[in-house]
Design a protein around this motif. Structure first.
Motif, PDB file in Angstrom:
ATOM      1  N   ALA A  75       0.834  -1.208   0.000  1.00  0.00           N
ATOM      2  CA  ALA A  75       0.000   0.000   0.000  1.00  0.00           C
ATOM      3  C   ALA A  75       0.865   1.253   0.000  1.00  0.00           C
ATOM      4  O   ALA A  75       0.614   2.194  -0.764  1.00  0.00           O
ATOM      5  CB  ALA A  75      -0.935  -0.002   1.208  1.00  0.00           C
ATOM      6  N   ALA A 103      -2.717  -3.816  -5.534  1.00  0.00           N
ATOM      7  CA  ALA A 103      -2.980  -2.524  -4.893  1.00  0.00           C
ATOM      8  C   ALA A 103      -3.499  -1.563  -5.939  1.00  0.00           C
ATOM      9  O   ALA A 103      -2.967  -1.496  -7.052  1.00  0.00           O
ATOM     10  CB  ALA A 103      -1.693  -1.971  -4.287  1.00  0.00           C
ATOM     11  N   ILE A 122      -6.270  -2.891  -1.171  1.00  0.00           N
ATOM     12  CA  ILE A 122      -5.466  -4.084  -1.443  1.00  0.00           C
ATOM     13  C   ILE A 122      -6.436  -5.250  -1.595  1.00  0.00           C
ATOM     14  O   ILE A 122      -7.251  -5.509  -0.704  1.00  0.00           O
ATOM     15  CB  ILE A 122      -4.480  -4.399  -0.297  1.00  0.00           C
TER      16      ILE A 122
END
Length: 147
Positions: free
Chosen positions: A66, A104, A122
């Protein structure tokens, strides 16, 4: 700051920059699939090292992906985002990520002169389950460092 595809930054360029300037990212094997219109899509290929007890992908691997995706969107608003840094992040782990690749997708919520706020989802490539939602803030580089 303009939001969009930065001239000169392609997915391959971003992967190369990460491998050279942040070797940890290169070691993770993250692949940038697309950078377009304020949205970055990255893939973390599965590695057995990411598994924790319970046979799910560990939180540090999920958050690292992330954070890298959020950094990618910073490169979409700054010609050179070397000096952009994470100042805050809130992670909501929503479900265990099954062993497999993770995807992501980060997008800019607000891009100002000093701060960029973005979100990242995610998902598991195995079953498309939403594993985590992250909101992050980046301090953007001063104009004299941005390019």
């Amino acid at each position: 700051m303009a939001i969009g595809k930065q001239a000169g930054i392609s997915p391959r360029d971003f992967d190369r920059i990460m491998a050279e300037k942040v070797p940890f990212v290169g070691d993770m094997g993250v692949i940038t699939e697309s950078l377009d219109a304020g949205v970055a899509r990255l893939r973390l290929p599965f590695d057995q090292r990411f598994i924790r007890p319970g046979n799910v992908v560990c939180g540090p691997a999920i958050f690292a992906l992330a954070d890298i995706a959020l950094y990618a969107v910073a490169w979409m608003v700054a010609p050179v985002a070397d000096y952009a840094v994470t100042t805050e992040a809130t992670v909501h782990f929503l479900s265990g990520a099954k062993p497999g690749d993770l995807i992501a997708e980060a997008r800019i919520l607000k891009a100002g002169k000093r701060l960029l706020i973005a979100q990242c989802d995610i998902r598991s490539a195995v079953d498309d389950a939403l594993c985590a939602h992250v909101i992050g803030t980046y301090a953007m580089p001063p104009a004299d460092k941005a390019g």
